[in-house]
Design an enzyme around this catalytic site. Sequence first.
Site, PDB file in Angstrom:
ATOM      1  CG  HIS A  56      64.305  -9.172 -23.986  1.00 49.28           C
ATOM      2  ND1 HIS A  56      63.338 -10.150 -24.024  1.00 49.28           N
ATOM      3  CD2 HIS A  56      65.489  -9.816 -24.055  1.00 49.28           C
ATOM      4  CE1 HIS A  56      63.918 -11.332 -24.118  1.00 49.28           C
ATOM      5  NE2 HIS A  56      65.207 -11.159 -24.137  1.00 49.28           N
ATOM      6  NE  ARG A  60      75.389 -11.844 -25.068  1.00 47.01           N
ATOM      7  CZ  ARG A  60      74.268 -12.524 -25.191  1.00 47.01           C
ATOM      8  NH1 ARG A  60      73.673 -13.030 -24.127  1.00 47.01           N
ATOM      9  NH2 ARG A  60      73.729 -12.729 -26.370  1.00 47.01           N
ATOM     10  CG  ASN A  90      70.976 -14.771 -20.779  1.00 48.62           C
ATOM     11  OD1 ASN A  90      71.009 -13.555 -20.623  1.00 48.62           O
ATOM     12  ND2 ASN A  90      70.916 -15.339 -21.960  1.00 48.62           N
ATOM     13  CG  HIS A 177      62.773 -17.776 -23.954  1.00 48.32           C
ATOM     14  ND1 HIS A 177      63.718 -17.121 -24.700  1.00 48.32           N
ATOM     15  CD2 HIS A 177      62.589 -18.971 -24.562  1.00 48.32           C
ATOM     16  CE1 HIS A 177      64.081 -17.896 -25.714  1.00 48.32           C
ATOM     17  NE2 HIS A 177      63.414 -19.028 -25.648  1.00 48.32           N
ATOM     18  CG  HIS A 230      61.573 -13.038 -27.337  1.00 48.63           C
ATOM     19  ND1 HIS A 230      60.975 -14.228 -27.002  1.00 48.63           N
ATOM     20  CD2 HIS A 230      62.764 -13.028 -26.687  1.00 48.63           C
ATOM     21  CE1 HIS A 230      61.771 -14.905 -26.205  1.00 48.63           C
ATOM     22  NE2 HIS A 230      62.851 -14.202 -25.991  1.00 48.63           N
ATOM     23  CG  ASP A 303      66.133 -11.125 -27.632  1.00 55.07           C
ATOM     24  OD1 ASP A 303      66.995 -11.191 -26.732  1.00 55.07           O
ATOM     25  OD2 ASP A 303      65.669 -12.141 -28.188  1.00 55.07           O
ATOM     26  CG  HIS A 307      76.144 -13.987 -29.983  1.00 58.16           C
ATOM     27  ND1 HIS A 307      76.274 -14.712 -28.817  1.00 58.16           N
ATOM     28  CD2 HIS A 307      74.823 -13.962 -30.267  1.00 58.16           C
ATOM     29  CE1 HIS A 307      75.074 -15.122 -28.431  1.00 58.16           C
ATOM     30  NE2 HIS A 307      74.174 -14.676 -29.275  1.00 58.16           N
TER      31      HIS A 307
HETATM   32 ZN   LIG Z   1      64.424 -15.033 -25.071  1.00 64.41          ZN
END
Ligand SMILES: [Zn+2]
Lengths: 434, 324
Positions: A56, A60, A90, A177, A230, A303, A307
């Site tokens: 996980h 980006r 994502n 998720h 998670h 995870d 950012h």
């Molecule tokens: Zn997640």
Amino acid sequence: MTSYLIRNAQILGGPAQDVLIADGVIQQIGADLVADAEVEIDATGLIALPGLVDLHTHLREPGREDAETVLTGTQAAAMGGYTAVHAMANTFPVADTAGVVEQVWRLGKESGYCDVQPVGAVTVGLEGKKLAELGAMHESAAGVRVFSDDGKCVDDAVIMRRALEYVKAFDGVVAQHAQEPRLTEGAQMNEGRVSGELGLGGWPAVAEEAIIARDVLLAAHVGSRLHVCHVSTAGSVEIIRWAKAKGWNVTAEVTPHHLLLTDELVRSYDPAYKVNPPLRTAEDVQALRKALADGTIDAVATDHAPHPAEDKDCEWAVAAMGMVGLETALSVVQQAMVDTGLLNWEAVADRMSHRPARIGRLTGQGRPVSVGEPANLVLFDPAYRGTVNPESFATRSRNTPYKGLDLPGRVHATFLRGRATVLAGALVEPGEPA
Amino acid sequence: MRHLVSAADLSRDDALLILDTAEELAQLSGRAVKKLPTLRGRTVVNLFFEDSTRTKTSFEVAEKRLSADVINFAAKGSSVSKGESLKDTALTLQAMGADAVVIRHHASGAPARLAQSDWLHGSVINAGDGTHEHPTQALLDAFTMRRHLNPGLGNDLAGRRITIVGDVLHSRVARSNVLLLNTLGAEVTFVAPPTLLPIGIENWPCEVSYDLDATLAKTDALMMLRVQRERMNAAFFPTEREYSRRYGMHGGRLAKLPEHAIVMHPGPMVRGMEITAEVADSPRCTAVEQVANGVSIRMAVLYLLLGGATASDTNSTNTSEAAK
Ligand SMILES: [Zn+2]
């Protein structure tokens, strides 16, 4: 290809032995090896573990290269002892087609620091409405086996059922998720004593548990594989334990931060602690540690969610959720699990390498440290003590909750199929003589 | 003390010093010249990310009576969806030399973040943040209660029973009040439907009841909280009529309160649903008085944070100087 003779490494925490690596493979293991190697490494006091595998990771790229790229993300992975990461879907554009997953996979190959296994989106645009072309992503060069809308929950029960059924055709797994959307509207932190006092919107444990309960039942009904991303609450652990006792094909992961940090930290309103799922209570942390120790939770997954500063250097309400984690994961696991006596290093190898590789069906990763195996290795110094300094991170982002904290352990070296990606705690450029 | 972000920042001595200072400053409003030179040359910025004519006016009057240079910075309408705005605004105010920033923000924790950041060096005064806190409102409420229930400088609210009714879940007034009233020794009971009470309230220093009528006889001050109409659409309660029947204040309930008890409301009042005109206009309702007290309290806070004396200097500070 450079050959390495590693002297006196504790293999899986066992007795100290020498390891000879050449041509990408572990050639010999034994005491006082006599061998010709270009580089000799004194590994006295270091532990040799199989290269870590992350289920996980958010890399980006494409789309948010200001936060991370495949190159910087895999460099961070190597620095953390990882030899393979699963890149979440994502991105912008979303990895919901064969084209995008192949692009990410190729960027990973070019980076040379770490294998990148793309995760395909379950639904088009992560919108939860229409299945993405799961088969095409599987058949692409990337060979996708893990599918997830991570960041968003596949909350429509019919779509979730269909996805679970559909991926059976190619031994895929849906990684969920778990977040019931209505129960988490406006949610900003764990719902409980602290959220009540801080006046922040609550993210109740039941919003996670209700989805997990539904999904294990769906997976059992259609006879498919489910992976729970998670896990963060004691109640979720109970549901997974029950599903496993039934013999259902359910696996689960926990993040390092959920093994160490609690929602009390949110009292600072410091967005470094803002993450999804949110930090929970001390009781949840204890239950998660116990579940990882007894195998109810299969794997530690970072995870890793980079950012840029502008998305975190602001007030809590508008700050982005997530924290970076690749470079601190093994240290946090040592602190939470090894130094507390809950896991030995063999079990750490199981939860951070063997099992995640098996869940992702990565055949060349998560292998034992033995002769004839691909030389995916990490040399870790558990005696090291140091203060976390985000400025020294390889990841492009600095959003760590551990800044200034003393954490044990440090990755000394990482080998990807016999090539050192990290030596003496520093990155080694591909093609650079070691 | 440099900032006032939470009622929890205040010790009993801090709180009493503010109340006593406000008492002395209140005498000023009866005079023809209502101004003091205390904050001359100091710059106070009212930074309002959320509409609040009442609170903003109250602070502005307080600042002007202390002769501060006042800047009104309405951030409303600017792009606050992007996280940078608070930081950028703070840096701008810092560059302008703000000595204090009075901030109202729709996000819980924004004033705390501002106070802890290195974006700004002046004092931060929380004028209401999201559903978190509104400490000057709690101070003016306590001031009002003390005047009615235990008047006199240096007095606290020990043993006084305060009932707070309504939307506790979304109320920053309730959060600040329970902290401050406890510090001052009062006993707090919250009354609301269970849907409008926060999870974890059993850990708060208060009692909880779902039954308004049962609490009336043992109440010294009854504080009504505003209930926003949109809560109904989110299923916090079935209908306005049912809410009003179970938790609204009307003449019948007023009669059940002890003779000396007061009814408080932070305003603006939603007449009909949460309070009937009969109660709102009764001499026992302190809503208008609370507005006047708000100015005195805010003057006291600004005076103590900026005027040289600090709250941690406690009672030794000669506050009479303020009223010269
Ligand atoms: Zn997640």
